[in-house]
Design a protein around this motif. Structure first.
Motif, PDB file in Angstrom:
ATOM      1  N   ILE A 626      14.182  -4.208   3.106  1.00  0.00           N
ATOM      2  CA  ILE A 626      13.269  -4.154   1.964  1.00  0.00           C
ATOM      3  C   ILE A 626      13.015  -2.681   1.653  1.00  0.00           C
ATOM      4  O   ILE A 626      12.440  -1.963   2.486  1.00  0.00           O
ATOM      5  CB  ILE A 626      11.922  -4.854   2.276  1.00  0.00           C
ATOM      6  N   ASP A 627      13.473  -2.228   0.485  1.00  0.00           N
ATOM      7  CA  ASP A 627      13.255  -0.811   0.166  1.00  0.00           C
ATOM      8  C   ASP A 627      12.855  -0.585  -1.290  1.00  0.00           C
ATOM      9  O   ASP A 627      12.883   0.544  -1.769  1.00  0.00           O
ATOM     10  CB  ASP A 627      14.491   0.015   0.516  1.00  0.00           C
ATOM     11  N   SER A 628      12.499  -1.670  -1.987  1.00  0.00           N
ATOM     12  CA  SER A 628      12.145  -1.508  -3.399  1.00  0.00           C
ATOM     13  C   SER A 628      11.154  -2.577  -3.825  1.00  0.00           C
ATOM     14  O   SER A 628      10.953  -3.585  -3.134  1.00  0.00           O
ATOM     15  CB  SER A 628      13.402  -1.599  -4.279  1.00  0.00           C
ATOM     16  N   VAL A 629      10.561  -2.330  -4.974  1.00  0.00           N
ATOM     17  CA  VAL A 629       9.656  -3.326  -5.555  1.00  0.00           C
ATOM     18  C   VAL A 629      10.413  -4.615  -5.810  1.00  0.00           C
ATOM     19  O   VAL A 629       9.896  -5.716  -5.576  1.00  0.00           O
ATOM     20  CB  VAL A 629       9.058  -2.788  -6.871  1.00  0.00           C
ATOM     21  N   LYS A 654      11.824   1.983   3.238  1.00  0.00           N
ATOM     22  CA  LYS A 654      11.230   3.054   2.426  1.00  0.00           C
ATOM     23  C   LYS A 654       9.784   2.696   2.113  1.00  0.00           C
ATOM     24  O   LYS A 654       9.405   1.528   2.172  1.00  0.00           O
ATOM     25  CB  LYS A 654      11.988   3.226   1.099  1.00  0.00           C
ATOM     26  N   ASP A 655       9.007   3.694   1.755  1.00  0.00           N
ATOM     27  CA  ASP A 655       7.691   3.415   1.202  1.00  0.00           C
ATOM     28  C   ASP A 655       7.874   2.730  -0.144  1.00  0.00           C
ATOM     29  O   ASP A 655       8.802   3.062  -0.905  1.00  0.00           O
ATOM     30  CB  ASP A 655       6.895   4.709   1.000  1.00  0.00           C
ATOM     31  N   ILE A 656       7.019   1.777  -0.454  1.00  0.00           N
ATOM     32  CA  ILE A 656       7.143   1.025  -1.703  1.00  0.00           C
ATOM     33  C   ILE A 656       5.865   1.201  -2.524  1.00  0.00           C
ATOM     34  O   ILE A 656       4.758   0.934  -2.031  1.00  0.00           O
ATOM     35  CB  ILE A 656       7.400  -0.467  -1.431  1.00  0.00           C
ATOM     36  N   ASP A 657       6.046   1.611  -3.754  1.00  0.00           N
ATOM     37  CA  ASP A 657       4.932   1.845  -4.680  1.00  0.00           C
ATOM     38  C   ASP A 657       4.852   0.682  -5.659  1.00  0.00           C
ATOM     39  O   ASP A 657       5.789   0.443  -6.428  1.00  0.00           O
ATOM     40  CB  ASP A 657       5.177   3.154  -5.431  1.00  0.00           C
ATOM     41  N   LEU A 658       3.743  -0.065  -5.614  1.00  0.00           N
ATOM     42  CA  LEU A 658       3.581  -1.239  -6.480  1.00  0.00           C
ATOM     43  C   LEU A 658       2.783  -0.949  -7.739  1.00  0.00           C
ATOM     44  O   LEU A 658       2.281  -1.861  -8.394  1.00  0.00           O
ATOM     45  CB  LEU A 658       2.895  -2.368  -5.694  1.00  0.00           C
ATOM     46  N   LYS A 688       1.974   0.874  -1.197  1.00  0.00           N
ATOM     47  CA  LYS A 688       0.830   1.565  -1.786  1.00  0.00           C
ATOM     48  C   LYS A 688       0.631   1.165  -3.242  1.00  0.00           C
ATOM     49  O   LYS A 688       1.513   0.589  -3.886  1.00  0.00           O
ATOM     50  CB  LYS A 688       1.015   3.075  -1.686  1.00  0.00           C
ATOM     51  N   ASN A 689      -0.582   1.458  -3.718  1.00  0.00           N
ATOM     52  CA  ASN A 689      -0.955   1.242  -5.123  1.00  0.00           C
ATOM     53  C   ASN A 689      -0.791  -0.221  -5.542  1.00  0.00           C
ATOM     54  O   ASN A 689      -0.335  -0.517  -6.654  1.00  0.00           O
ATOM     55  CB  ASN A 689      -0.135   2.158  -6.044  1.00  0.00           C
ATOM     56  N   MET A 690      -1.128  -1.130  -4.646  1.00  0.00           N
ATOM     57  CA  MET A 690      -1.089  -2.559  -4.971  1.00  0.00           C
ATOM     58  C   MET A 690      -2.395  -2.952  -5.657  1.00  0.00           C
ATOM     59  O   MET A 690      -3.485  -2.714  -5.136  1.00  0.00           O
ATOM     60  CB  MET A 690      -0.887  -3.397  -3.708  1.00  0.00           C
ATOM     61  N   GLY A 713       1.690  -0.052   6.806  1.00  0.00           N
ATOM     62  CA  GLY A 713       0.471   0.477   6.202  1.00  0.00           C
ATOM     63  C   GLY A 713       0.346  -0.022   4.769  1.00  0.00           C
ATOM     64  O   GLY A 713       1.335  -0.053   4.034  1.00  0.00           O
ATOM     65  N   VAL A 714      -0.847  -0.457   4.387  1.00  0.00           N
ATOM     66  CA  VAL A 714      -1.127  -0.815   2.993  1.00  0.00           C
ATOM     67  C   VAL A 714      -2.234   0.124   2.534  1.00  0.00           C
ATOM     68  O   VAL A 714      -3.380   0.027   3.003  1.00  0.00           O
ATOM     69  CB  VAL A 714      -1.554  -2.289   2.851  1.00  0.00           C
ATOM     70  N   ILE A 715      -1.896   1.044   1.638  1.00  0.00           N
ATOM     71  CA  ILE A 715      -2.823   2.127   1.303  1.00  0.00           C
ATOM     72  C   ILE A 715      -3.068   2.214  -0.201  1.00  0.00           C
ATOM     73  O   ILE A 715      -2.278   1.707  -1.011  1.00  0.00           O
ATOM     74  CB  ILE A 715      -2.299   3.468   1.835  1.00  0.00           C
ATOM     75  N   ASN A 716      -4.170   2.837  -0.539  1.00  0.00           N
ATOM     76  CA  ASN A 716      -4.535   3.140  -1.931  1.00  0.00           C
ATOM     77  C   ASN A 716      -4.411   1.929  -2.843  1.00  0.00           C
ATOM     78  O   ASN A 716      -3.916   2.024  -3.970  1.00  0.00           O
ATOM     79  CB  ASN A 716      -3.645   4.273  -2.474  1.00  0.00           C
ATOM     80  N   SER A 717      -4.852   0.787  -2.330  1.00  0.00           N
ATOM     81  CA  SER A 717      -4.709  -0.449  -3.091  1.00  0.00           C
ATOM     82  C   SER A 717      -6.070  -1.017  -3.455  1.00  0.00           C
ATOM     83  O   SER A 717      -7.106  -0.622  -2.899  1.00  0.00           O
ATOM     84  CB  SER A 717      -3.893  -1.472  -2.288  1.00  0.00           C
TER      85      SER A 717
END
Length: 887
Positions: A626-629, A654-658, A688-690, A713-717
């Protein structure tokens, strides 16, 4: 006329047994239809349309039964009612051979009581229907035992050796492993009896072996002509053995795997065995005063049979009465094994001692050895398929009852006789009630009770005359209508893993696969791998998947695969991925009973181009990446379409930006029935950004989690709803786990606001929560905890709730920002990982580590499934996870 009357009188007891068997089977024969019934009807359909078994499709057993069903369906068609009538005949034949065997050893009255009780016990087995191939196995095993008894009793009558050989041969031709074991036993028995009696064995062996060779020779010629002989040997030999883990595994591992069953039933077995021994001792001491001139009056035997028949009819009509016997422990086949085998060993030793001392050997001892040895061989063969069953315990139950009653031939034993007969009667009623209330149960697949199965289908022709429960009928007719309305007769469908009945119900064929049934021990890895290629090249227009329990997958993989993933599981995952990737319409889950459900997918066009797929294979060694939205969205959509990914591995690379997703829909929405049950390893990365806002609903990254999420990690959501958990709102079961994760998000406007999870009955271990949490009823790292929490730390700043100090799970450590920024938190988290690694690496099969300290309580199975990432200090000072390294 007088001769006819005399013949009927001579057969009076056999007629009682046939009446009881026919009545009972007749009550059950036209009701219920388990999803797993119909394997052989579809095999027969394939044969009758020109396919050759072994050559064109796989079958891991010998061919007698499959051709027998093909012949019946060729003549009478595929209506289920026809085969159910065959089942009545089967049941009566089994009762006949059991009675005839006992009649050679005991008086007729004892034989009647023991036979009725034992055959009812046999059919209390809620796995087989009356015409199942296992019931044909029972016919030939009991017939072979009867002819062996006749041969040993009358060793000058050579025809009995021939008949014993023929019956044993038919036994082999129905199920090879049990039949061959019985054949070996028969050879040993004939040789041993001749040896101890000092008689010639050559002629008897010739007759027995000739009898056993003839049916096999005819079968070989037939298969040689149709070209199936070589594939037959390949499949029933190497592939069948490989499907069960190898010959040594098959022969002996069933004892180890079922040791707890032996132990749990040992006390009862010892008591029963003691009763038989004590009664035998008393009988021997009181031989001169035995009062067995008339053991039982004929009228009492008639009464026993009549009461059984009346009880069956009452049970079928009034379920309240049959359910009175529910909740009691049914006689275990493991108890029977522990009772009979010591008796067998005792008489073998006794005969050897008599032979060595040149004593006359009693005929009854040899007959006792014959029947108990036959039971031993049959049961061992049955055990090799996974464990003992009621069906193959028939002769054991019959002999145990008969020998006990036979021993009660001393003064003042009438009360004891009546007590034993009463117990037999109650056991008979209990078995009948069990089968009526629990008509079918196999690896979690069940069926409605007899009394509920009263609805007839007006649409499905093969179900004519068969009563079903409302829910089961609705499930069958839903599948039937969806498939027939969206496919043509020339279109193929695919049914998985043990439900080929839907092929002939819907009048559709498979795409040409070799494994018509993909069940664990009846389909080889080679064939299933080949079938995956066939399905890719010839996609079916509809896919029907029975939701087999995870217990069944895990148990078979433990029994036959040493814990490794089975080919059946591989096929399941392929089908679920294939349906989602190739644009099948997901009809949904179709339920019949509480434990029975089907997933149905169908295509409305012929475009089977691949829409999306993961990299990787989904295994621990090669997880899906899993490496993408898009990857995450595909996972969400797959779960929504019925793919639970049970035991499937994912790794985030990868980090995933939602931030591109306006409003995230949770993976596995709460109360949808579709949940993620795989292993999602964040690998130290973040999501992040969910933004996940669903007012009045239970929300989070996962709506309801059934598997494992780790190292994420689930951050900035921003998450808002009714019952909120950033990683998961709820747990689908106690098996759900959140391990080694952290969250830095906002959770507001919730009834309950969980920085990690809300109502979570599973495990949450070694996690931290740094969130703004606002909840009306509760707020905190775990806002409503009902499961297991270990080493979870939450920063208390930012947690707000209208109920004072309602910080969710009280086992969470709530701390200040200063403490969260300290090195002590990092050390605490990493120290726990060190401990886990020690448990995992040192854990041995004896549940002790290398230092001798017991680790059973600390070690958990998840520790071998995932690798925990160590923690480090982020630039901001907060703990975060390492990426791509272990420390």
């Amino acid at each position: 006329m007088r001769k006819i009357g005399k013949k009927i009188y001579e057969l009076r007891y056999l007629l009682i047994i046939l009446s009881v068997c026919a009545c009972y089977a007749g009550i059950l024969y036209n009701q219920t239809m388990p999803f797993a019934e119909g394997w052989y009807s579809y095999y027969a359909k394939c044969i009758n349309r020109g396919e050759v078994v072994y050559k064109d499709f796989d079958y891991l057993f010998t061919p007698l039964y499959i051709y027998f069903i093909a012949l019946i369906t060729k003549i009478f068609g595929y209506k289920v009612i026809i085969l159910r009538i065959v089942g009545i005949i089967f049941f009566c034949l089994i009762g006949t051979f059991v009675y005839l065997s006992l009649k050679e050893l005991f008086n007729e009255e004892i034989a009647v009581i023991a036979t009725i009780t034992s055959v009812m016990y046999m059919q209390s087995e809620v796995v087989q229907v009356f015409y199942d191939y296992v019931r044909m196995v029972d016919i030939f095993s009991c017939a072979a035992t009867y002819f062996l008894i006749k041969a040993i009793k009358n060793d000058d009558r050579k025809k009995y050796f021939i008949l014993a050989g023929i019956a044993t041969s038919l036994f082999i031709l129905t199920k090879q492993n049990m039949g061959l074991l019985f054949w070996i036993y028969s050879i040993i028995l004939i040789c041993s009896v001749s040896l101890v009696l000092r008689r010639s064995v050559k002629e008897k062996l010739i007759y027995f072996i000739t009898g056993s060779i003839v049916p096999i020779f005819i079968t070989i010629i037939f298969m040689l002509i149709n070209g199936s002989l070589i594939p037959f040997f390949n499949q029933t030999g190497g592939e069948a053995v490989a499907a069960k883990g190898g010959i040594l595994h098959i022969l002996f591992n069933w004892i180890i795997n079922n040791m707890s069953s032996f132990i749990n039933t040992s006390k009862f077995s010892i008591i029963c065995l003691a009763c038989i021994i004590v009664s035998a001792i008393i009988k021997k001491k009181d031989e001169k005063n035995a009062i067995n001139k008339q053991w039982l009056r004929k009228s009492e035997i008639y009464l026993f049979g009549i009461l059984c028949i009346i009880s069956f009819i009452v049970f079928a009509k009034v379920d309240r009465i049959s359910k009175l016997l529910d909740g009691h422990t049914y006689l275990s086949p493991y108890s029977i094994f522990l009772i009979i085998i010591p008796i067998f060993i005792y008489y073998v030793i006794n005969v050897i001692i008599d032979a060595v001392n040149n004593k006359e050997i009693s005929n009854y001892k040899l007959l006792y050895i014959t029947i108990t040895g036959a039971y031993f061989a049959i049961s061992w063969g049955c055990g090799m398929s996974g464990g003992l069953s009621e069906g193959q315990g028939t002769l054991g139950v019959a002999f145990a009852i008969a020998i006990l009653l036979n021993n009660l031939e001393f003064r003042f034993s009438n009360v004891l006789k009546l007590a034993v007969i009463l117990v037999c009667f109650l056991l008979t009623l209990q078995c009948a009630a069990k089968k009526m209330n629990y008509t079918y149960n196999w690896w979690g697949m069940d069926e409605s009770s007899l009394q509920e199965s009263v609805y007839l289908s007006n649409d499905i022709e093969v179900f004519e005359g068969i009563g079903l429960s409302y829910e089961t009928l609705n499930a069958y007719e839903t599948v039937y209508h969806i498939v027939t309305q969206n496919t043509d007769e020339k279109d193929s469908i695919y049914c998985f893993p043990q439900i080929p009945s839907f092929y002939y119900i819907c009048n559709r064929m498979d795409p040409g696969v070799r494994a018509k049934v993909q069940w664990f021990d009846v389909a080889s890895d080679k064939s299933i791998d080949n079938d995956i290629k066939i399905l890719k090249n010839k996609p079916p227009k509809a896919i029907i998947i029975y939701e087999t329990s995870e217990y069944a997958y895990n148990s078979h993989e433990k029994l036959f695969r040493a814990g490794e993933i089975s080919a059946t599981r591989k096929m399941k995952q392929f089908l679920l991925n294939f349906a989602t990737q190739h644009g099948y319409t997901f009809y949904g889950r179709i339920k019949s009973t509480k434990n029975n459900s089907l997933l149905l997918y169908y295509k409305t066009d012929n475009d089977f181009s691949e829409e999306y797929s993961y990299r990787g294979k989904g295994t621990k060694e090669s997880p899906y990446e899993i490496d993408s939205v898009e990857d995450l969205l595909f996972l969400q959509r797959s779960v929504e379409n019925g793919n639970d990914y049970s035991n499937v591995y994912f790794i985030q690379t990868k980090d995933i930006d939602l931030s591109s997703i306006d409003n995230w829909n949770p993976i596995g929405k709460y109360d949808s029935g579709f949940y993620f049950r795989g292993i999602y390893d964040g690998n130290g990365h973040v999501i992040k950004n969910m933004t996940c806002i669903h007012e009045g609903e239970n929300v989070g990254l996962f709506g309801q989690l059934g598997g494992i999420v780790c190292n994420l990690g689930v951050i900035n959501s921003y998450v808002s709803g009714s019952c909120v958990g950033v990683i998961s709102s709820h747990a689908a079961s106690s098996e759900a786990m959140i391990i080694n994760c952290y969250t830095t998000s906002s959770v507001i406007n919730g009834l309950r606001a969980g920085g990690i999870a809300d109502n979570f009955e599973g495990k949450i271990v070694n996690c931290i929560s740094i969130n703004e949490c606002l909840g009306i009823d509760a707020a905190g790292a775990i806002s409503y905890g009902a499961g297991y929490t270990k080493n979870v730390i939450s920063q208390i700043d930012g947690i707000h709730t209208e109920i004072i100090n309602s910080y969710g799970d009280n086992s969470v450590t709530y701390c200040t920002q200063k403490y969260m920024l300290s090195s002590e938190v990092i050390n605490r988290l990493n120290s726990y990982i060190d401990i886990v690694n020690k448990y995992s690496s040192n854990y041995l099969e004896d549940e002790q580590d290398n230092d001798g300290a017991v680790t059973e309580k600390e070690y958990d199975e998840w520790m071998r499934r995932i690798t925990l990432r160590y923690w480090k200090t982020e630039i901001s000072g907060y703990p975060t996870l390492t990426i791509g390294e272990l420390k």
